[in-house]
Design a protein around this motif. Structure first.
Motif, short mmCIF file in Angstrom:
data_model
loop_
_atom_site.label_atom_id
_atom_site.label_comp_id
_atom_site.label_asym_id
_atom_site.label_seq_id
_atom_site.Cartn_x
_atom_site.Cartn_y
_atom_site.Cartn_z
N SER A 37 0.83 -1.19 0.00
CA SER A 37 0.00 0.00 0.00
C SER A 37 0.87 1.25 0.00
CB SER A 37 -0.91 0.03 1.23
OG SER A 37 -1.79 -1.07 1.26
N CYS A 38 0.36 2.29 -0.59
CA CYS A 38 1.02 3.59 -0.65
C CYS A 38 -0.02 4.63 -0.28
CB CYS A 38 1.56 3.83 -2.05
SG CYS A 38 2.20 5.50 -2.36
N THR A 39 0.08 5.16 0.94
CA THR A 39 -0.91 6.10 1.44
C THR A 39 -0.36 7.52 1.39
OG1 THR A 39 -1.84 4.40 2.87
CG2 THR A 39 -2.39 6.69 3.37
N THR A 74 -5.00 6.13 -1.39
CA THR A 74 -4.08 4.99 -1.33
C THR A 74 -3.96 4.31 -2.69
OG1 THR A 74 -4.63 4.62 1.00
CG2 THR A 74 -3.60 2.80 -0.19
N ARG A 97 -5.67 1.87 -7.47
CA ARG A 97 -5.73 3.01 -6.56
C ARG A 97 -7.15 3.23 -6.08
NH1 ARG A 97 -3.37 7.82 -9.70
NH2 ARG A 97 -4.06 9.02 -7.88
N TYR A 149 -2.17 0.75 -4.53
CA TYR A 149 -1.82 -0.62 -4.16
C TYR A 149 -0.99 -1.27 -5.25
CZ TYR A 149 -5.80 0.22 -1.07
OH TYR A 149 -6.66 0.76 -0.15
#
Length: 124
Positions: free
Chosen positions: A21-23, A78, A72, A80
């Motif tokens: 994940s990229c938040t 976020t 996304r 993914y």
């Protein structure tokens, strides 16, 4: 300027799966293209996948096509990276990055913001 934080890395066996994940915070996430890169110590950072604003376009490194999927959720701010059928050569620190336009997405120098990375280790 958007800030990015990766999570979801870990140790898996060959053939296993992880969802990274990229938040994002501090910016309008929906206006950014998100790229995923990876790096092994001593090597250059290499492109893995990218997703456009509105999710209408994606692009992948050849060796991950059919195994990795980028997505996304702009409501959750976020992005993914679903990584399936992982191989030992996928072992690396994985980074997400943000840029404005879906051009030259494989070039790390074109990205304006980076996360701190998350380690993925695939055992044989």
């Amino acid at each position: 300027q958007v800030q990015l934080v990766e999570s979801g890395g870990g140790l898996v066996q060959t053939g296993g799966s992880l969802r990274l994940s990229c938040t994002a915070s501090g910016g309008t996430f929906a206006t950014y293209v998100i790229g995923w890169f990876r790096q092994v110590p001593g090597n250059e950072r290499e492109f893995v996948a990218a997703i456009s604003r509105n999710s209408d376009s994606t692009f992948y490194k050849d060796s991950v096509k059919g195994r990795f999927t980028v997505s996304r959720d702009d409501v959750l701010n976020t992005a993914y990276l679903q990584a399936n059928n992982l191989l030992p050569e996928d072992t690396a620190v994985y980074y997400c990055a943000a840029k404005r336009f879906f051009v030259n997405v494989v070039q790390s120098a074109m990205y304006n913001a980076w996360g701190q990375g998350t380690q993925v280790t695939v055992s044989s």
